[in-house]
Design a protein around this motif. Structure first.
Motif, PDB file in Angstrom:
ATOM      1  N   ARG A 372       0.859  -1.196   0.000  1.00 45.93           N
ATOM      2  CA  ARG A 372       0.000   0.000   0.000  1.00 45.93           C
ATOM      3  C   ARG A 372       0.891   1.241   0.000  1.00 45.93           C
ATOM      4  NH1 ARG A 372      -3.774   3.412  -0.801  1.00 45.93           N
ATOM      5  NH2 ARG A 372      -5.670   3.485   0.476  1.00 45.93           N
ATOM      6  N   THR A 373       0.675   2.095  -0.987  1.00 44.55           N
ATOM      7  CA  THR A 373       1.595   3.215  -1.233  1.00 44.55           C
ATOM      8  C   THR A 373       0.830   4.523  -1.348  1.00 44.55           C
ATOM      9  OG1 THR A 373       3.128   1.734  -2.399  1.00 44.55           O
ATOM     10  CG2 THR A 373       3.374   4.088  -2.810  1.00 44.55           C
ATOM     11  N   PHE A 374       1.392   5.569  -0.748  1.00 46.01           N
ATOM     12  CA  PHE A 374       0.842   6.922  -0.865  1.00 46.01           C
ATOM     13  C   PHE A 374       1.940   7.860  -1.369  1.00 46.01           C
ATOM     14  CE2 PHE A 374      -1.713   4.853   2.320  1.00 46.01           C
ATOM     15  CZ  PHE A 374      -3.003   5.329   2.121  1.00 46.01           C
ATOM     16  N   ASN A 375       1.556   8.779  -2.229  1.00 45.42           N
ATOM     17  CA  ASN A 375       2.445   9.850  -2.675  1.00 45.42           C
ATOM     18  C   ASN A 375       2.349  10.974  -1.642  1.00 45.42           C
ATOM     19  OD1 ASN A 375       3.570  12.112  -3.905  1.00 45.42           O
ATOM     20  ND2 ASN A 375       2.863  11.520  -5.951  1.00 45.42           N
ATOM     21  N   LEU A 376       3.425  11.226  -0.913  1.00 47.19           N
ATOM     22  CA  LEU A 376       3.364  12.210   0.172  1.00 47.19           C
ATOM     23  C   LEU A 376       3.169  13.630  -0.332  1.00 47.19           C
ATOM     24  CD1 LEU A 376       6.072  10.978   2.719  1.00 47.19           C
ATOM     25  CD2 LEU A 376       3.582  10.895   2.943  1.00 47.19           C
ATOM     26  N   GLN A 377       3.491  13.884  -1.605  1.00 50.93           N
ATOM     27  CA  GLN A 377       3.289  15.242  -2.137  1.00 50.93           C
ATOM     28  C   GLN A 377       1.817  15.499  -2.440  1.00 50.93           C
ATOM     29  OE1 GLN A 377       6.689  15.073  -1.144  1.00 50.93           O
ATOM     30  NE2 GLN A 377       6.323  17.064  -2.072  1.00 50.93           N
ATOM     31  N   THR A 378       1.093  14.478  -2.884  1.00 48.63           N
ATOM     32  CA  THR A 378      -0.280  14.692  -3.359  1.00 48.63           C
ATOM     33  C   THR A 378      -1.332  13.959  -2.530  1.00 48.63           C
ATOM     34  OG1 THR A 378      -0.066  12.820  -4.898  1.00 48.63           O
ATOM     35  CG2 THR A 378       0.506  15.011  -5.746  1.00 48.63           C
ATOM     36  N   LYS A 402      10.439   6.424   0.822  1.00 45.18           N
ATOM     37  CA  LYS A 402      11.405   6.274  -0.267  1.00 45.18           C
ATOM     38  C   LYS A 402      11.330   7.494  -1.183  1.00 45.18           C
ATOM     39  CE  LYS A 402      10.450   1.274  -0.694  1.00 45.18           C
ATOM     40  NZ  LYS A 402      10.072   0.233  -1.674  1.00 45.18           N
ATOM     41  N   PRO A 403      12.477   7.990  -1.659  1.00 48.77           N
ATOM     42  CA  PRO A 403      12.441   9.037  -2.686  1.00 48.77           C
ATOM     43  C   PRO A 403      11.820   8.476  -3.962  1.00 48.77           C
ATOM     44  CG  PRO A 403      14.666   8.718  -1.818  1.00 48.77           C
ATOM     45  CD  PRO A 403      13.840   7.572  -1.341  1.00 48.77           C
ATOM     46  N   LEU A 410      19.113   4.673  -0.915  1.00 48.67           N
ATOM     47  CA  LEU A 410      19.532   6.005  -0.465  1.00 48.67           C
ATOM     48  C   LEU A 410      18.320   6.791   0.023  1.00 48.67           C
ATOM     49  CD1 LEU A 410      22.072   6.950  -3.308  1.00 48.67           C
ATOM     50  CD2 LEU A 410      22.625   6.390  -0.936  1.00 48.67           C
ATOM     51  N   ASP A 411      18.493   7.531   1.119  1.00 47.36           N
ATOM     52  CA  ASP A 411      17.447   8.381   1.696  1.00 47.36           C
ATOM     53  C   ASP A 411      16.144   7.603   1.903  1.00 47.36           C
ATOM     54  OD1 ASP A 411      16.378  10.704   2.759  1.00 47.36           O
ATOM     55  OD2 ASP A 411      15.799  11.530   0.809  1.00 47.36           O
ATOM     56  N   THR A 412      16.273   6.355   2.331  1.00 46.30           N
ATOM     57  CA  THR A 412      15.124   5.491   2.568  1.00 46.30           C
ATOM     58  C   THR A 412      15.060   5.175   4.062  1.00 46.30           C
ATOM     59  OG1 THR A 412      15.321   4.562   0.352  1.00 46.30           O
ATOM     60  CG2 THR A 412      14.077   3.267   1.956  1.00 46.30           C
ATOM     61  N   SER A 428      12.623  15.886   0.135  1.00 46.37           N
ATOM     62  CA  SER A 428      12.613  15.584  -1.298  1.00 46.37           C
ATOM     63  C   SER A 428      11.317  14.840  -1.578  1.00 46.37           C
ATOM     64  CB  SER A 428      13.822  14.717  -1.688  1.00 46.37           C
ATOM     65  OG  SER A 428      13.740  13.451  -1.062  1.00 46.37           O
ATOM     66  N   PRO A 429      10.843  14.833  -2.832  1.00 44.90           N
ATOM     67  CA  PRO A 429       9.573  14.131  -3.126  1.00 44.90           C
ATOM     68  C   PRO A 429       9.673  12.657  -2.756  1.00 44.90           C
ATOM     69  CG  PRO A 429      10.241  15.519  -4.969  1.00 44.90           C
ATOM     70  CD  PRO A 429      11.396  15.498  -4.014  1.00 44.90           C
ATOM     71  N   LYS A 430       8.695  12.183  -2.009  1.00 45.77           N
ATOM     72  CA  LYS A 430       8.759  10.804  -1.510  1.00 45.77           C
ATOM     73  C   LYS A 430       7.409  10.105  -1.604  1.00 45.77           C
ATOM     74  CE  LYS A 430      12.636  10.937   1.732  1.00 45.77           C
ATOM     75  NZ  LYS A 430      13.157  12.279   1.463  1.00 45.77           N
ATOM     76  N   VAL A 431       7.487   8.787  -1.667  1.00 48.00           N
ATOM     77  CA  VAL A 431       6.316   7.942  -1.418  1.00 48.00           C
ATOM     78  C   VAL A 431       6.522   7.290  -0.061  1.00 48.00           C
ATOM     79  CG1 VAL A 431       5.827   7.464  -3.848  1.00 48.00           C
ATOM     80  CG2 VAL A 431       7.340   5.921  -2.564  1.00 48.00           C
ATOM     81  N   VAL A 432       5.412   6.886   0.561  1.00 46.17           N
ATOM     82  CA  VAL A 432       5.508   6.095   1.780  1.00 46.17           C
ATOM     83  C   VAL A 432       4.752   4.801   1.521  1.00 46.17           C
ATOM     84  CG1 VAL A 432       3.506   7.229   2.874  1.00 46.17           C
ATOM     85  CG2 VAL A 432       5.230   6.096   4.293  1.00 46.17           C
ATOM     86  N   CYS A 433       5.421   3.672   1.774  1.00 45.45           N
ATOM     87  CA  CYS A 433       4.853   2.353   1.488  1.00 45.45           C
ATOM     88  C   CYS A 433       4.726   1.576   2.790  1.00 45.45           C
ATOM     89  CB  CYS A 433       5.759   1.552   0.547  1.00 45.45           C
ATOM     90  SG  CYS A 433       6.288   2.447  -0.916  1.00 45.45           S
ATOM     91  N   LYS A 434       3.695   0.761   2.866  1.00 48.09           N
ATOM     92  CA  LYS A 434       3.550  -0.090   4.043  1.00 48.09           C
ATOM     93  C   LYS A 434       4.765  -1.018   4.131  1.00 48.09           C
ATOM     94  CE  LYS A 434       1.722  -1.817   7.659  1.00 48.09           C
ATOM     95  NZ  LYS A 434       3.045  -2.352   8.022  1.00 48.09           N
TER      96      LYS A 434
END
Length: 627
Positions: A372-378, A402-403, A410-412, A428-434
């Motif tokens: 399950r993934t969300f785009n943290l920017q949007t 994750k970037p 990196l940066d995870t 930096s633009p990131k997603v967050v995943c379960k």
């Protein structure tokens, strides 16, 4: 003397003008700022003072006021509350070119090094605990105090990123301002603005502080912790580390983004789509001229039907390391030239896009083969709502940030701290995943049960009709420490990418040796069955990726071919009929993967790849057709 000052200012602006403009530092302050930086002038003490806010005893008078004060505290519920006020008897005039101040940084670090530094840098834990209102007694750092600082620091952290250097050097830097800077409170109507500035001559970062209006003696110095964010809901989410609130009324439903989203990505990537062409036809015995800048190809491609050329203009095949952009020109002028990339393939290889297109297979929650993934920017409000709902239900809430577009972990960051995830959005633009809390583990005799991931190399011969192959050898990576859902910053426990970490053991097992070991550990799960479910996930992914026309999907360009590496893990899940199953979890899809190990152990690797992709001949090649 004026000439010297002018020269110094010109040199300062040449180095830092772009950063100052980006941070909206008014030009009227630049000369004074340059002078203070050169002379290391920290004169904020001449204008400001830190004041401790006393708690009010009269409960009946204080309820509302206390609640407001509670909300304003940078660290609600932790120790005394401070605020910064103007103490200069003449106040402060925003029009005065000297009304700009340097704030020093008490601690600068990268997130993965935080625990180590708190443990070993003399005095650091003591200072951070005092700054954050955390009780700490004694000289020896204790893990309990370190853990508290690691949890609380996200209310104090600020961040910047270097624009030049290696991928490692560009990983975001976090810093905590000194006691003065850290005690400047939030306000929706701030009196000051602040921004980091990396001062090139000293290679040191400071925070620049400047007034937004005139202030009188006794006025409070405040800044907007959600500076630049105008949307009310997003501001509420961004401010949540300081103003705890629930957003359970927000739906965690995340449909696929609209078509305009993909159009914007295409424009941002400056990719020009090809015109429609007929599939090129080649003579059966044609010798293809290959232009490439990839050393692994130059060293290992020995198939007699391919020769190398240094002249890009005469090449039949362009096999580029970097991203190809102008497909329109190529399709108009040289439609018969094949290229090792597909237009819009970033929909697969960039993590936020991968999550978006995957929803075509599994609805708003995504398919079972993608965490399950969300785009943290949007999708920040939807994520916070989902996190808080899971929290209420007592469900596991470990996530991995994750970037969008970096590899090698990196940066995870893995965390169950909501404040940390919200703040990571700023760097930096990131997603967050379960985070996979129940991975299928592998018994290492020397270590115990460890995490592992699997890398498959897939070959995309055509988008429509979809023709997808897998190379018959897969690669394995293992963690170096036994898995448990703690010590989340222990790289060797939670990550498997060890070949880039200096001084770290790299465990290698060939797939032919792995399969019998795996089946011995899990006799009810033959690898052929596991691999069938993996290939099914790959097929679904590429089907949805090519199901819509570009730029909403991978472009069906007849002269395109491509090789990707797909990294995946297995997790324990329950099938619809209640059986315990190993469910593949696709982690990422890599463009132009490093094939060094493939060439080292399988010398015919690139011969098989080129024969499959460019000759359409798979006999005697180590490939399996998936679709």
């Amino acid at each position: 003397m004026a000439g010297v000052g002018d020269e110094a200012l010109a040199a300062f602006v040449a180095l830092h003008g772009a950063a100052l403009r980006a941070s909206r530092v008014p030009a009227q302050y630049w000369e004074s700022l340059s002078r203070k930086l050169r002379g290391e002038v920290f004169d904020a003490g001449d204008y400001f003072g830190i004041m401790q806010v006393e708690e009010v005893d009269e409960e009946e008078e204080a309820d509302e006021e206390m609640e407001e004060q509670f909300k304003k505290k940078p660290n609600p519920g932790n120790g005394p509350c401070f605020k910064v006020i103007v103490t200069n008897e003449n106040g402060l005039q925003a029009s005065n070119p000297n009304s700009v101040f340097l704030v020093d940084h008490a601690w600068t670090y990268r997130a993965e090094q935080a625990r180590l530094q708190l443990r070993h840098v003399p005095g650091l834990l003591h200072r951070m605990a005092n700054l954050m209102g955390i009780p700490f007694h004694g000289e020896v750092p204790d893990e309990g105090s370190i853990e508290q600082v690691l949890q609380e620091m996200w209310k104090y952290n600020q961040t910047y990123q270097l624009s030049q250097g290696t991928a490692e050097e560009k990983v975001p830097v976090w810093y905590i301002m000194d006691e003065f800077g850290s005690r400047i409170q939030h306000s929706d109507q701030p009196s000051f603005a602040a921004a980091p500035l990396f001062y090139m001559p000293q290679q040191i970062a400071y925070t620049v502080l400047w007034p937004l209006r005139d202030l009188e003696t006794g006025d409070e110095v405040t800044r907007d912790y959600a500076y630049g964010e105008m949307d009310r809901l997003i501001r509420k989410c961004v401010l949540l580390p300081w103003v705890p609130t629930e957003v359970l009324d927000v739906s965690c439903f995340t449909p696929e983004p609209p078509d305009e989203h993909y159009q914007a990505i295409l424009a941002e990537n400056k990719e020009k789509l090809p015109i429609a062409i007929n599939p090129p036809v080649y003579a059966k015995d044609k010798i293809f001229k290959v232009f490439t800048d990839i050393q692994q190809v130059l060293n290992n491609l020995t198939h007699p039907r391919f020769v190398f050329t240094d002249n890009e203009g005469e090449a039949d095949i362009l096999y580029n390391f970097s991203h190809f952009k102008d497909y329109r020109k190529l399709s108009e002028e040289r439609p018969e030239v094949m290229v090792n990339q597909f237009p819009c393939e970033n929909l697969l290889t960039v993590k936020d896009c991968l999550a978006s297109i995957a929803r075509r297979a599994g609805g708003p929650d995504g398919p079972r083969w993608l965490p399950r993934t969300f785009n943290l920017q949007t999708e920040l409000p939807q994520f916070i709502s989902y996190f808080q709902q899971r929290d209420r239900r007592g469900e596991d809430n470990h996530w991995i940030c994750k970037p969008w577009n970096l590899a090698r972990s990196l940066d995870t960051h893995i965390t169950n701290n909501l404040n940390s995830i919200i703040r990571h959005r700023e760097s930096s633009p990131k997603v967050v995943c379960k985070y996979i809390e129940e991975p299928v583990l592998f018994e290492r005799e020397d270590v115990g049960l460890v995490k592992f991931d699997v890398r498959y190399v897939v070959l995309l011969r055509s988008a429509q009709p979809l023709r997808l192959y897998s190379y018959d050898v897969f690669w394995l990576r293992f963690s170096n420490r036994a898995f448990s859902l703690d010590d989340l910053d222990d790289y060797e426990k939670h990550f498997t990418v060890m070949n880039y970490a200096p001084g770290v053991t790299l465990k290698q097992v060939h797939c032919e040796d792995f399969i019998p070991l795996f089946e011995k550990q899990y006799p009810e799960y033959p690898w052929t069955t596991v691999q069938a479910s993996i290939f099914k996930a790959f097929a679904e992914l590429f089907q949805v990726a090519s199901s819509k026309p570009a730029p909403l999907g991978i472009c069906n360009y007849p002269s395109s071919r491509a090789i990707y590496a797909i990294d995946l893990m297995l997790k324990w899940d329950t099938s619809r009929d209640g059986k315990r199953i190993m469910q593949p979890q696709i982690l990422e899809v890599n463009f132009n993967p490093d094939c060094d190990r493939a060439c080292q152990y399988h010398p015919t690797f690139f011969n098989d790849v080129f024969s499959t992709l460019f000759l359409d001949e798979t006999d005697n090649c180590h490939v399996t057709r998936i679709v």
